[in-house]
Design an enzyme around this catalytic site. Structure first.
Site, PDB file in Angstrom:
ATOM      1  CG  ASN A 212      50.512  29.634  35.509  1.00  0.00           C
ATOM      2  OD1 ASN A 212      49.459  29.014  35.584  1.00  0.00           O
ATOM      3  ND2 ASN A 212      51.486  29.277  34.676  1.00  0.00           N
ATOM      4  NE  ARG A 213      46.641  34.800  41.079  1.00  0.00           N
ATOM      5  CZ  ARG A 213      46.588  34.721  42.404  1.00  0.00           C
ATOM      6  NH1 ARG A 213      45.965  33.722  42.979  1.00  0.00           N
ATOM      7  NH2 ARG A 213      47.167  35.644  43.141  1.00  0.00           N
TER       8      ARG A 213
END
Ligand code: CTP
Length: 408
Positions: A212-213
């Site tokens: 994920n970011r």
């Protein structure tokens, strides 16, 4: 290390820019605020302002030389004595030398020889301020825990206008005093804080993964801040960011490894902060060898990961404070309140990651800190380091409160 009379020891580093004259005012403000100020000028700084000016106003004579000063090793005396090192103005050249770890003059050698917090106040022409090399150097220094007072937009040398003017000396002095205040409080001394950080990586095959970011910046900033406030800190991280000095880092990659690392560490913790963005799902059967394109599009079956926060809450020891995080994009406070109740933690830090400059990978954040008793604290857009301190303020309140309850 404060001086014998209890005054905080501040090294005021001045590098060679036209704004060096403003550092004279900063020196005076710091002395007036009760600091022992030791000025250190680079050779280029002396072209803009004389050492005599600083020596007359500061608490000890200004120094410029790595060799030939009274002390044989002036940089270690300064570095070890310092409660805070300020660089104002910090030129592009100084930032580059500091970021690269150079120690070729007294100021850069002092920066390497200190464990004290460092505050830089850059000043330069707009073109230089916006150079990718300068932007990268500053961002690297920030990741290492250096604090920054951003330059202002205004008149520059030569009559130009733009971003890059040194912040007002009063603003720099205020930031410096806030750091000293925080550092001297050591309100988490004797506490053990376990923090998770970063986005986990869940393998699909030996070369691919789901993630994920999350950058891990907020979790690492929390570790920095907690260590500076005197806590014993364990940082379980899947981020490649450097660990703060004095913090024990446990490097992990997957949610399963984070789960395995967090549970035993949490047994000894007074506070546990789950800042990590743990994957909720992972590929059920990662391939042992690289998935080949010619075999056709693979169907990846996902399975849920263990809920680390849930397990921590289930095993919570008496008086332990547990903090969860949530990243939301809509109905932020409603979702956060529901999550807090569902997770059963003491505090939930929520950010609206759809807002500009907030959350993933930014150096800044804006959050709400919700407590199980229904109270809520808003933290406006500020550095992740400043947000970390506000979160730790709440953690500390909770720790003290549960001790008070126990002693009744
Ligand atoms: N967390 C965890 N273990 C997981 C997943 C998340 O401990 N397997 C923790 C995170 O570190 C964070 C909090 O739980 O502190 C986030 O909760 P989560 O339910 O993952 O939030 P979302 O995934 O955003 O939930 P939702 O999909 O309901 O928004």
């Amino acid at each position: 290390m404060a001086t014998a009379d209890g005054r905080p020891f501040v090294v005021l580093g001045v590098s060679g820019g036209i704004a060096a004259y403003k550092a004279v005012e900063l020196c005076r403000l710091l002395v007036d605020a009760g600091c022992h100020v030791a000025p250190v000028l680079t050779e280029h700084a002396t072209r803009f302002v004389g050492t005599l000016t600083f020596s007359a106003l500061a608490s000890e004579p200004a120094q410029t030389e790595l060799y030939g000063a009274d002390s044989v090793i002036p940089h270690t005396r300064l570095g070890q004595s310092a409660d805070l090192v300020i660089i104002a103005p910090a030129t592009a050249h100084l930032l580059a030398r500091y970021a690269a770890g150079f120690a070729d003059d007294l100021l850069t050698a002092t920066l390497l020889a200190t464990r004290a917090p460092v505050l830089v106040a850059p000043a330069m022409h707009t073109e230089m301020w916006e150079q990718p090399s300068v932007v990268d150097n500053l961002s690297l220094l920030r990741r290492r825990g250096v604090e920054v007072v951003e330059p202002e937009v205004g008149r520059l040398a030569g009559g130009d206008e733009g971003a890059g003017r040194l912040a007002d000396p009063a603003t720099i002095a205020e930031a410096a005093l806030a750091i000293l205040d925080r550092h001297q409080t050591a309100d988490l001394e004797g506490r053990t804080v376990v923090i998770s950080a970063g986005g986990t990586r869940e393998p699909i095959d030996p070369v691919r993964f789901l993630t994920n970011r999350s950058s891990g910046k907020q979790g690492h900033a929390l570790a920095f801040a907690a260590a500076e406030r005197g806590a014993t800190v364990v940082l379980v991280t899947s981020s490649s960011l450097p660990a703060p000095p004095g913090v024990r880092a446990v490097r992990v990659e997957t949610a399963a490894q984070m789960h395995e690392a967090m549970l035993p560490e949490a047994e000894r913790a007074d506070a546990v902060i789950m800042a990590a963005a743990v994957a909720d799902f992972r590929p059920a059967s990662p391939a042992a060898t690289k998935v080949k394109r010619e075999r056709g599009t693979p169907q990846i079956v996902l399975e849920p990961t263990a809920d680390i926060l849930g397990d921590l809450v289930a095993r919570r020891k008496v008086g332990q404070v547990i903090v969860g995080f949530a990243a939301e994009t809509d109905q932020v406070l409603e979702h956060a309140a529901a999550k807090l109740a569902r997770k059963g933690c003491d505090l939930l830090v929520v950010n609206d990651v759809s807002a500009p400059s907030v959350g993933f990978d930014h150096d800044t954040n804006a959050v709400h800190i919700l407590a199980a008793d229904g109270s809520s604290h808003a933290v406006a857009l500020s550095s992740k380091r400043a947000v970390a301190d506000r979160i730790l303020d709440r953690v500390n309140d909770h720790l003290n409160h549960s001790e008070e309850k126990d002693s009744r």
